[in-house]
Motif scaffolding. Structure first.
Motif, PDB file in Angstrom:
ATOM      1  N   GLY A 396      44.276  32.727  57.152  1.00  0.00           N
ATOM      2  CA  GLY A 396      44.404  31.848  56.004  1.00  0.00           C
ATOM      3  C   GLY A 396      45.103  32.375  54.980  1.00  0.00           C
ATOM      4  N   LEU A 397      45.804  31.406  54.136  1.00  0.00           N
ATOM      5  CA  LEU A 397      46.389  31.744  52.734  1.00  0.00           C
ATOM      6  C   LEU A 397      45.484  31.734  51.750  1.00  0.00           C
ATOM      7  CD1 LEU A 397      49.052  32.448  51.138  1.00  0.00           C
ATOM      8  CD2 LEU A 397      49.271  29.805  50.702  1.00  0.00           C
ATOM      9  N   VAL A 398      45.290  33.015  50.938  1.00  0.00           N
ATOM     10  CA  VAL A 398      44.146  33.044  49.868  1.00  0.00           C
ATOM     11  C   VAL A 398      44.922  32.938  48.566  1.00  0.00           C
ATOM     12  CG1 VAL A 398      42.525  34.346  49.072  1.00  0.00           C
ATOM     13  CG2 VAL A 398      42.849  34.698  51.304  1.00  0.00           C
ATOM     14  N   CYS A 399      45.100  31.620  48.068  1.00  0.00           N
ATOM     15  CA  CYS A 399      45.835  31.108  47.086  1.00  0.00           C
ATOM     16  C   CYS A 399      44.860  31.004  45.620  1.00  0.00           C
ATOM     17  CB  CYS A 399      46.497  29.763  47.228  1.00  0.00           C
ATOM     18  SG  CYS A 399      47.618  29.083  45.818  1.00  0.00           S
ATOM     19  N   VAL A 400      45.001  31.691  44.835  1.00  0.00           N
ATOM     20  CA  VAL A 400      44.137  31.602  43.469  1.00  0.00           C
ATOM     21  C   VAL A 400      45.291  31.211  42.438  1.00  0.00           C
ATOM     22  CG1 VAL A 400      42.701  33.210  44.338  1.00  0.00           C
ATOM     23  CG2 VAL A 400      44.548  33.961  42.803  1.00  0.00           C
ATOM     24  N   ASP A 401      44.834  30.385  41.307  1.00  0.00           N
ATOM     25  CA  ASP A 401      45.614  30.178  40.288  1.00  0.00           C
ATOM     26  C   ASP A 401      44.820  30.055  38.929  1.00  0.00           C
ATOM     27  OD1 ASP A 401      47.422  28.733  38.624  1.00  0.00           O
ATOM     28  OD2 ASP A 401      48.146  27.745  40.296  1.00  0.00           O
ATOM     29  N   SER A 402      45.391  30.675  37.768  1.00  0.00           N
ATOM     30  CA  SER A 402      44.925  30.828  36.384  1.00  0.00           C
ATOM     31  C   SER A 402      44.981  29.129  36.137  1.00  0.00           C
ATOM     32  CB  SER A 402      45.655  31.440  35.519  1.00  0.00           C
ATOM     33  OG  SER A 402      46.787  30.951  35.306  1.00  0.00           O
ATOM     34  N   ASP A 403      46.012  28.324  36.584  1.00  0.00           N
ATOM     35  CA  ASP A 403      45.787  26.802  36.063  1.00  0.00           C
ATOM     36  C   ASP A 403      44.604  26.233  36.753  1.00  0.00           C
ATOM     37  OD1 ASP A 403      48.795  27.798  35.579  1.00  0.00           O
ATOM     38  OD2 ASP A 403      48.440  25.726  34.634  1.00  0.00           O
ATOM     39  N   GLU A 404      44.105  24.975  36.460  1.00  0.00           N
ATOM     40  CA  GLU A 404      43.455  24.110  37.339  1.00  0.00           C
ATOM     41  C   GLU A 404      43.665  23.887  38.580  1.00  0.00           C
ATOM     42  OE1 GLU A 404      40.267  24.120  38.154  1.00  0.00           O
ATOM     43  OE2 GLU A 404      39.636  22.867  36.157  1.00  0.00           O
ATOM     44  N   HIS A 405      43.106  23.990  39.624  1.00  0.00           N
ATOM     45  CA  HIS A 405      43.743  23.949  40.962  1.00  0.00           C
ATOM     46  C   HIS A 405      42.789  23.013  41.957  1.00  0.00           C
ATOM     47  CE1 HIS A 405      41.105  27.748  40.086  1.00  0.00           C
ATOM     48  NE2 HIS A 405      40.553  26.978  40.872  1.00  0.00           N
ATOM     49  N   ASP A 406      43.241  22.591  42.854  1.00  0.00           N
ATOM     50  CA  ASP A 406      42.376  21.721  43.897  1.00  0.00           C
ATOM     51  C   ASP A 406      41.781  22.932  44.947  1.00  0.00           C
ATOM     52  OD1 ASP A 406      44.648  22.919  45.801  1.00  0.00           O
ATOM     53  OD2 ASP A 406      45.750  20.935  45.966  1.00  0.00           O
ATOM     54  N   GLU A 407      41.330  22.296  46.027  1.00  0.00           N
ATOM     55  CA  GLU A 407      40.501  23.249  47.003  1.00  0.00           C
ATOM     56  C   GLU A 407      41.212  24.183  47.498  1.00  0.00           C
ATOM     57  OE1 GLU A 407      37.045  21.249  48.897  1.00  0.00           O
ATOM     58  OE2 GLU A 407      38.701  19.523  49.051  1.00  0.00           O
ATOM     59  N   SER A 408      42.413  23.980  47.672  1.00  0.00           N
ATOM     60  CA  SER A 408      43.573  25.174  48.388  1.00  0.00           C
ATOM     61  C   SER A 408      44.007  26.155  47.204  1.00  0.00           C
ATOM     62  CB  SER A 408      44.624  24.352  48.973  1.00  0.00           C
ATOM     63  OG  SER A 408      44.303  23.402  49.969  1.00  0.00           O
ATOM     64  N   GLY A 409      43.754  25.860  46.373  1.00  0.00           N
ATOM     65  CA  GLY A 409      44.218  26.988  45.082  1.00  0.00           C
ATOM     66  C   GLY A 409      45.535  26.555  44.390  1.00  0.00           C
ATOM     67  N   HIS A 410      45.840  25.181  44.729  1.00  0.00           N
ATOM     68  CA  HIS A 410      47.129  24.906  44.167  1.00  0.00           C
ATOM     69  C   HIS A 410      47.000  24.067  42.925  1.00  0.00           C
ATOM     70  CE1 HIS A 410      48.481  25.575  48.222  1.00  0.00           C
ATOM     71  NE2 HIS A 410      49.373  26.157  47.876  1.00  0.00           N
ATOM     72  N   ILE A 411      47.983  24.463  41.846  1.00  0.00           N
ATOM     73  CA  ILE A 411      47.902  23.774  40.419  1.00  0.00           C
ATOM     74  C   ILE A 411      47.996  22.120  40.502  1.00  0.00           C
ATOM     75  CG2 ILE A 411      50.307  23.487  40.182  1.00  0.00           C
ATOM     76  CD1 ILE A 411      50.035  24.268  37.346  1.00  0.00           C
ATOM     77  N   THR A 412      46.990  21.615  39.687  1.00  0.00           N
ATOM     78  CA  THR A 412      46.602  20.341  39.596  1.00  0.00           C
ATOM     79  C   THR A 412      46.451  19.979  38.317  1.00  0.00           C
ATOM     80  OG1 THR A 412      45.680  18.349  40.263  1.00  0.00           O
ATOM     81  CG2 THR A 412      44.395  20.128  40.303  1.00  0.00           C
ATOM     82  N   GLU A 413      46.582  18.733  37.628  1.00  0.00           N
ATOM     83  CA  GLU A 413      46.322  17.956  36.471  1.00  0.00           C
ATOM     84  C   GLU A 413      45.673  16.847  36.664  1.00  0.00           C
ATOM     85  OE1 GLU A 413      48.976  18.128  33.164  1.00  0.00           O
ATOM     86  OE2 GLU A 413      50.093  19.980  33.820  1.00  0.00           O
ATOM     87  N   SER A 414      45.207  16.459  37.935  1.00  0.00           N
ATOM     88  CA  SER A 414      44.173  15.570  38.334  1.00  0.00           C
ATOM     89  C   SER A 414      42.959  15.427  37.448  1.00  0.00           C
ATOM     90  CB  SER A 414      44.077  15.559  39.875  1.00  0.00           C
ATOM     91  OG  SER A 414      43.069  14.724  39.987  1.00  0.00           O
ATOM     92  N   GLN A 415      42.803  14.483  36.700  1.00  0.00           N
ATOM     93  CA  GLN A 415      41.592  14.501  35.754  1.00  0.00           C
ATOM     94  C   GLN A 415      40.375  14.558  36.907  1.00  0.00           C
ATOM     95  OE1 GLN A 415      41.791  10.993  33.500  1.00  0.00           O
ATOM     96  NE2 GLN A 415      43.696  11.919  32.369  1.00  0.00           N
ATOM     97  N   ALA A 416      40.328  13.911  38.018  1.00  0.00           N
ATOM     98  CA  ALA A 416      39.443  13.691  39.012  1.00  0.00           C
ATOM     99  C   ALA A 416      39.055  15.265  39.315  1.00  0.00           C
ATOM    100  CB  ALA A 416      39.387  12.816  40.190  1.00  0.00           C
ATOM    101  N   VAL A 417      40.002  15.837  39.829  1.00  0.00           N
ATOM    102  CA  VAL A 417      39.849  17.170  40.627  1.00  0.00           C
ATOM    103  C   VAL A 417      39.297  18.141  39.256  1.00  0.00           C
ATOM    104  CG1 VAL A 417      41.070  19.132  41.395  1.00  0.00           C
ATOM    105  CG2 VAL A 417      41.922  16.957  42.487  1.00  0.00           C
ATOM    106  N   ARG A 418      40.005  18.071  38.226  1.00  0.00           N
ATOM    107  CA  ARG A 418      39.506  19.149  37.017  1.00  0.00           C
ATOM    108  C   ARG A 418      38.145  18.926  36.663  1.00  0.00           C
ATOM    109  NH1 ARG A 418      38.758  22.990  33.631  1.00  0.00           N
ATOM    110  NH2 ARG A 418      37.845  22.210  31.718  1.00  0.00           N
ATOM    111  N   THR A 419      37.501  17.492  36.989  1.00  0.00           N
ATOM    112  CA  THR A 419      36.054  17.412  36.461  1.00  0.00           C
ATOM    113  C   THR A 419      35.259  17.910  37.761  1.00  0.00           C
ATOM    114  OG1 THR A 419      36.512  15.265  35.316  1.00  0.00           O
ATOM    115  CG2 THR A 419      34.450  15.758  36.173  1.00  0.00           C
ATOM    116  N   SER A 420      35.569  17.653  38.889  1.00  0.00           N
ATOM    117  CA  SER A 420      34.715  18.116  39.934  1.00  0.00           C
ATOM    118  C   SER A 420      35.012  19.752  40.186  1.00  0.00           C
ATOM    119  CB  SER A 420      35.410  17.626  41.443  1.00  0.00           C
ATOM    120  OG  SER A 420      36.733  17.728  41.500  1.00  0.00           O
ATOM    121  N   MET A 421      36.296  20.224  39.829  1.00  0.00           N
ATOM    122  CA  MET A 421      36.203  21.703  40.084  1.00  0.00           C
ATOM    123  C   MET A 421      35.215  22.447  38.906  1.00  0.00           C
ATOM    124  SD  MET A 421      37.607  23.491  42.216  1.00  0.00           S
ATOM    125  CE  MET A 421      38.908  22.833  43.164  1.00  0.00           C
ATOM    126  N   ASN A 422      35.447  21.849  37.611  1.00  0.00           N
ATOM    127  CA  ASN A 422      34.564  22.525  36.721  1.00  0.00           C
ATOM    128  C   ASN A 422      33.107  22.296  36.995  1.00  0.00           C
ATOM    129  OD1 ASN A 422      35.015  23.898  34.342  1.00  0.00           O
ATOM    130  ND2 ASN A 422      34.632  22.212  33.033  1.00  0.00           N
TER     131      ASN A 422
END
Length: 545
Positions: A396-422
């Protein structure tokens, strides 16, 4: 004299007072005495007034006391510097060690004369002292060794003469197999036991002792040691080490940790484990850089932007310093959160005898998972803990990000994803609460007055209430202050009166208790002059109510 003696040696920086400490405590320990040793010193390379206290006893001792039975003043300012620690009962050894040292060839030998004078008073064998001199000075050549032995002979001569005036009846009853270490070494040993294999740090009092001890064990334990160019680099190097699968330690003090807080937030959003040893000293800014205080609880609690869970451990003795530090690596690995080991100058610079650490129950738990092709670093789970993969362990690819991210670790500004990830990150606190170290109650279970303390005040308060001998006193010691154990509410409700005791000006732990429980503790015993509480001070202030 008594079955316990408190010795204080006071001199200036550069006078070799550290040598006195090293030689004397090793000599006393090897002779079978229980000892406790601590020091207070100014932030300077030369001059000033510094002192060490050595308690020598027939029974275990592990706390600082104000009383001074024997004083060796190596400078004329010693009595003024020590102030109330000197009484009419204090025996002041007024030999001119400097003049005696000049006769040997250099004033530098005055420290060995002082140490051997005390060694003679306690009946320590001269050959034992010679062996310690050879161990300490052999790298400096045979001439230095012989000159120091000559200084030791003078000290034993003075000690023999003084023994006609001072009668010491303390019997050596300690187990010679006991270990004599200080708090910095206990934290460092716990780090090794926790499987740490990487440390990057920038030296800063009082945390440097942990760094230098680990550096001395670099080859034996296979540790990668790096003195970073600053604290920011040290923090980020450690995050990189954990990301790659290592176990890293950050060791710093308050000012250094301030620089690391952006990295702390990075650990928060990337869910990268990190263990931080934070040795407290008085601030703000440089403050009193070589003194002690419990003033950094708030920055451990609230440092870093954004909201993310953390764990704060606060060892109050050498055993806890070892076992909690070892445990910190498992907790960080399991929950993928920052774990603090919060000590202070008093704890890391204090020595006493302890039994060797029991490694039979020390286990390192590793939670790294092998990744598959569909691996998602931040996969949603019921407990908020995503499987942690590392590069090159699986497909697997171990993707991390200092921005908010989705389950795969890719950057996102989705409000729903932000809330669920927080929510995912914060939900881990519920699991963390399931294995909080509970507070320990010392003293009477039928207490009416409850004292509450944390960290390095533990052994001082414990000895104080033992000496007070009151059936109405209980003492609740916290070795973990965050998350806070729920049992504190029942303990406080049972008491008629509760007193918080802290080595800071604003009762930071008391305020945390109020925030977490709604219970405001109105009575506080606080100290923030750069020195630890003494046993006598706690006894007096508790008795005064």
């Amino acid at each position: 004299m008594k079955d316990e003696i408190s010795i204080v040696i006071c001199g200036e920086a550069g006078q070799g007072i550290q040598t006195v400490e090293t030689l004397l405590i090793e000599a006393l320990k090897s002779a079978g005495f229980y000892i406790f040793c601590t020091k207070e010193y100014m932030s300077r390379v030369r001059g000033g007034a510094n002192s060490i206290q050595i308690r020598v006893s027939e029974k275990p001792v592990s706390a600082y006391i104000k009383r001074t039975d024997i004083l060796i003043p190596l400078i004329k300012e010693a009595v003024d510097h020590l102030g109330e620690r000197i009484s009419k009962e204090t025996f002041i050894i007024q030999e001119d060690f400097t003049e005696e040292a000049k006769k040997i060839g250099d004033v530098v030998y005055s420290n060995v004369i002082a140490a051997s004078t005390l060694a003679a008073l306690f009946g320590i064998n001269r050959e034992t002292f010679y062996n310690l001199i050879e161990k300490k000075f052999s790298k400096k050549g045979e001439e230095v060794v012989q000159k120091n032995k000559e200084a030791a002979d003078k000290g034993f001569e003075i000690g023999k003469k003084l023994s006609l005036e001072i009668e010491i009846k303390i019997e050596p009853k300690a187990d010679k197999n006991d270990t004599l270490i200080n708090g910095a070494q206990a934290v460092a040993m716990g780090t090794l036991a926790g499987g740490c294999n990487f440390i990057a740090a920038y030296p800063m009092t009082p945390s440097t002792g942990v760094f230098t001890y680990l550096a001395s064990q670099e080859h034996e334990f296979g540790i990668v040691v790096e003195q970073a160019e600053d604290e920011i680099s040290a923090m980020n190097m450690n995050l990189g080490a954990w990301y790659a699968g290592a176990r890293g330690l950050v060791s710093t003090a308050g000012g250094g940790f301030d620089l690391m807080t952006e990295g702390l937030s990075l650990a928060g959003i990337t869910e990268t484990p990190i263990v931080i040893h934070l040795g407290q000293r008085p601030g703000p800014a440089t403050g009193l850089p070589t003194r002690t205080e419990q003033g950094d609880l708030n920055i451990a609690l609230y440092a870093g932007h954004g909201e993310f869970p953390r764990i704060i451990l606060t060892p109050g003795n050498l055993e806890d310093a070892f076992y909690l530090t070892q445990k910190a690596f498992n907790l960080a690995d399991k929950y993928q959160v920052p774990v603090f080991v919060l000590t202070d100058q008093f704890l890391v610079d204090s020595y006493y005898n302890i039994k060797p650490f029991d490694l039979s129950n020390v286990q390192n738990q590793h939670f790294i998972k092998e990744t598959g092709v569909d691996y998602k670093r931040y996969q949603m789970t019921e407990n908020g803990i995503s499987p942690r993969g590392i590069p090159q362990f699986g497909e697997g690819l171990v993707c991390v990000d200092s921005d908010e991210h989705d389950e795969s670790g890719h950057i996102t500004e989705s409000q729903a994803v932000r809330t669920s990830m927080n929510n995912k990150r914060l939900s881990k606190i519920d699991m963390i609460k399931s294995e909080i170290f509970p507070p320990e109650l010392i003293g009477s279970y039928d207490y009416k007055t409850l004292l509450i303390g944390w960290g390095s005040t533990y052994l001082i308060i414990k000895e104080a209430i033992e000496k007070l001998g009151r059936n109405d006193l209980g003492f609740l010691y916290f070795k973990q202050v965050y998350p806070l154990h729920d049992s504190i509410v029942d303990y406080i409700k049972k008491a008629e009166k509760t007193i918080i005791i802290e080595n800071n000006a604003t009762a930071q732990f008391g305020k945390l208790i109020a925030k977490e429980t709604g219970i405001v503790i109105k009575d506080a015993i606080l100290k923030y002059d750069g020195l630890p509480f003494s046993v006598e001070e706690i006894m007096q202030r508790v008795s005064n109510g």
